[in-house]
Enzyme design. Sequence first.
Site, PDB file in Angstrom:
ATOM      1  N   ASN A   7       0.856  -1.184   0.000  1.00  0.00           N
ATOM      2  CA  ASN A   7       0.000   0.000   0.000  1.00  0.00           C
ATOM      3  C   ASN A   7       0.891   1.233   0.000  1.00  0.00           C
ATOM      4  O   ASN A   7       1.387   1.662   1.036  1.00  0.00           O
ATOM      5  CB  ASN A   7      -0.891  -0.044   1.260  1.00  0.00           C
ATOM      6  CG  ASN A   7      -1.791   1.176   1.396  1.00  0.00           C
ATOM      7  OD1 ASN A   7      -1.733   2.105   0.586  1.00  0.00           O
ATOM      8  ND2 ASN A   7      -2.605   1.184   2.433  1.00  0.00           N
ATOM      9  N   ARG A  91      -2.609  -1.616  -3.658  1.00  0.00           N
ATOM     10  CA  ARG A  91      -3.644  -0.588  -3.604  1.00  0.00           C
ATOM     11  C   ARG A  91      -3.367   0.391  -4.740  1.00  0.00           C
ATOM     12  O   ARG A  91      -2.242   0.875  -4.881  1.00  0.00           O
ATOM     13  CB  ARG A  91      -3.565   0.146  -2.262  1.00  0.00           C
ATOM     14  CG  ARG A  91      -4.444   1.359  -2.212  1.00  0.00           C
ATOM     15  CD  ARG A  91      -4.061   2.241  -1.048  1.00  0.00           C
ATOM     16  NE  ARG A  91      -4.873   3.431  -1.049  1.00  0.00           N
ATOM     17  CZ  ARG A  91      -4.492   4.587  -0.500  1.00  0.00           C
ATOM     18  NH1 ARG A  91      -3.299   4.687   0.075  1.00  0.00           N
ATOM     19  NH2 ARG A  91      -5.279   5.623  -0.516  1.00  0.00           N
ATOM     20  N   HIS A 180      -9.852   6.441  -0.861  1.00  0.00           N
ATOM     21  CA  HIS A 180      -9.697   5.697   0.408  1.00  0.00           C
ATOM     22  C   HIS A 180     -10.844   4.681   0.568  1.00  0.00           C
ATOM     23  O   HIS A 180     -11.194   4.309   1.692  1.00  0.00           O
ATOM     24  CB  HIS A 180      -9.712   6.628   1.641  1.00  0.00           C
ATOM     25  CG  HIS A 180      -8.594   7.615   1.703  1.00  0.00           C
ATOM     26  ND1 HIS A 180      -8.786   8.934   2.040  1.00  0.00           N
ATOM     27  CD2 HIS A 180      -7.266   7.471   1.489  1.00  0.00           C
ATOM     28  CE1 HIS A 180      -7.624   9.574   2.029  1.00  0.00           C
ATOM     29  NE2 HIS A 180      -6.684   8.704   1.703  1.00  0.00           N
ATOM     30  N   ARG A 240      -2.141  19.047   0.540  1.00  0.00           N
ATOM     31  CA  ARG A 240      -3.214  19.386  -0.404  1.00  0.00           C
ATOM     32  C   ARG A 240      -4.169  20.416   0.199  1.00  0.00           C
ATOM     33  O   ARG A 240      -4.478  20.342   1.389  1.00  0.00           O
ATOM     34  CB  ARG A 240      -3.998  18.129  -0.791  1.00  0.00           C
ATOM     35  CG  ARG A 240      -3.255  17.243  -1.756  1.00  0.00           C
ATOM     36  CD  ARG A 240      -3.944  15.917  -1.945  1.00  0.00           C
ATOM     37  NE  ARG A 240      -3.237  14.856  -1.272  1.00  0.00           N
ATOM     38  CZ  ARG A 240      -3.683  13.618  -1.120  1.00  0.00           C
ATOM     39  NH1 ARG A 240      -4.868  13.281  -1.600  1.00  0.00           N
ATOM     40  NH2 ARG A 240      -2.977  12.708  -0.507  1.00  0.00           N
ATOM     41  N   ASP A 282       3.996  16.754   7.841  1.00  0.00           N
ATOM     42  CA  ASP A 282       3.760  15.718   8.855  1.00  0.00           C
ATOM     43  C   ASP A 282       3.092  16.355  10.067  1.00  0.00           C
ATOM     44  O   ASP A 282       3.643  17.273  10.687  1.00  0.00           O
ATOM     45  CB  ASP A 282       5.096  15.071   9.239  1.00  0.00           C
ATOM     46  CG  ASP A 282       4.893  13.818  10.064  1.00  0.00           C
ATOM     47  OD1 ASP A 282       4.371  13.928  11.194  1.00  0.00           O
ATOM     48  OD2 ASP A 282       5.240  12.726   9.575  1.00  0.00           O
ATOM     49  N   ARG A 284       2.742  15.462  13.030  1.00  0.00           N
ATOM     50  CA  ARG A 284       3.481  15.443  14.304  1.00  0.00           C
ATOM     51  C   ARG A 284       4.418  16.635  14.402  1.00  0.00           C
ATOM     52  O   ARG A 284       4.532  17.268  15.457  1.00  0.00           O
ATOM     53  CB  ARG A 284       4.284  14.143  14.440  1.00  0.00           C
ATOM     54  CG  ARG A 284       3.427  12.973  14.813  1.00  0.00           C
ATOM     55  CD  ARG A 284       4.140  11.679  14.588  1.00  0.00           C
ATOM     56  NE  ARG A 284       4.368  11.444  13.154  1.00  0.00           N
ATOM     57  CZ  ARG A 284       4.686  10.284  12.627  1.00  0.00           C
ATOM     58  NH1 ARG A 284       4.854   9.240  13.405  1.00  0.00           N
ATOM     59  NH2 ARG A 284       4.841  10.145  11.330  1.00  0.00           N
ATOM     60  N   GLU A 383      -6.678  -1.887   5.387  1.00  0.00           N
ATOM     61  CA  GLU A 383      -6.839  -1.968   3.933  1.00  0.00           C
ATOM     62  C   GLU A 383      -6.106  -3.197   3.412  1.00  0.00           C
ATOM     63  O   GLU A 383      -6.531  -3.816   2.439  1.00  0.00           O
ATOM     64  CB  GLU A 383      -6.240  -0.716   3.282  1.00  0.00           C
ATOM     65  CG  GLU A 383      -7.057   0.538   3.530  1.00  0.00           C
ATOM     66  CD  GLU A 383      -6.237   1.804   3.363  1.00  0.00           C
ATOM     67  OE1 GLU A 383      -5.319   2.024   4.188  1.00  0.00           O
ATOM     68  OE2 GLU A 383      -6.502   2.576   2.431  1.00  0.00           O
TER      69      GLU A 383
END
Length: 397
Positions: A7, A91, A180, A240, A282, A284, A383
């Site tokens: 994935n 995927r 997704h 995005r 990111d 975090r 997934e």
Amino acid sequence: MKILVINCGSSSLKYQLYNMDNGDVMAKGLVERIGIDGSNLQHTPAGKDKIVFEQPLPDHSAAIKLVMDKLTDADCGVISDLSEINGVGHRVVHGSKYFSKSCIVTEEVKDAIRKCFDLGPLHNPANLMGIEACEKLMPGTPQITVFDTAFHQTMPEKAYMYAIPYEYYEKYDIRRYGFHGTSHKYITSRAIEMLGGKKDSKIITCHLGNGSSIAAVKDGKVIDTTMGLTPLEGLVMGTRCGDIDPAIVLYLMNKENLSTQDVDTIMNKKSGVLGVSGVSSDFRDVESAMNEGNKRAKLALDMFHYKVAKYIGEYFVALGGANAIVFTAGLGENSKTSRLAICEYLKCLGVEIDAEKNGIRGEEIDIASADSKIRVLVIPTNEELMIAQDTKELLDK
Ligand code: ADP
């Protein structure tokens, strides 16, 4: 039968090697921060501790080569040779009009995935790189593709059409597809089970990671979702922009003398929490910066949480209520602060979360307090399992 599932996300790669004879996961892992500083592979052979390998990984091919090396490694490997793998399930993000179900990779399939590059610029090239890297490393082993767009095919016309001249739908298939899908499908089925097998369910599924989307799911079928023709629409994401006034595109092109490619890069790779915070894509890193007092980092996260909450409200209306809100993916599963910030907005809908339960990580859990009007579930997405099952089904045929 052994099936490897790959994935490839925009900046991450997850893998699991399944023994489909008994359903066991033989090894799994995660490559993070592909193409950015601090790339690492976290490899976990079944029954053993996670081993972390830190090394620069400029692209997805380098990441897959490292994964294959570790799967067959004398110390941390679980198979002696790649030929033990019967098939690889990949995927693939955008299936456009070409794919309504999973299929075995052929040259035609790869051509069609390439045709979808424009529509899934962050993911389809990474997905194809993954397929081609596997073909090279294990020639003759069947490669299977599972598409993100499939689960959303149940959306009604009023949800998937754009209010632009109808001829563009007829000519170019311009409509909303949603993404997704494999993840939304998995967490929907888990949520229905956690709700006691409820048949007439109204569930709002929030897949919040680097790429993020929400779906409104009625009786197990998607009726609306935030992503559209491409994975650019909807929420604020890592890089995005999500929903913006489309006139901004024309305005910027005029003011900055930009090409369509320039604008595409700005909206897909330089916007979102990265663009607003100027810190990182990111979450975090952005959260750390906010905790150190960085105002733009705080603004970026505030915008993200606000938008998620607004869409949940919208889907509450679309569904005519909700039994459960589900959080999944990197941020949805791991960030208690983000879940808390989003649920603060939802108090008006009767959502109450239990602070202690919200702090628990890594398991399926209902974090709503006993008197909450809507259940709030955290469900680690899987997934990979869904992809392995589709792959096995195609190989069995
Ligand atoms: P993708 O597959 O789209 O690359 P993921 O679902 O793997 O995305 O999610 C990656 C995102 O999840 C990263 O931005 C990362 O910062 C965020 N994330 C992971 N763990 C945490 C955490 N503990 N707190 C906040 N954010 C986290």
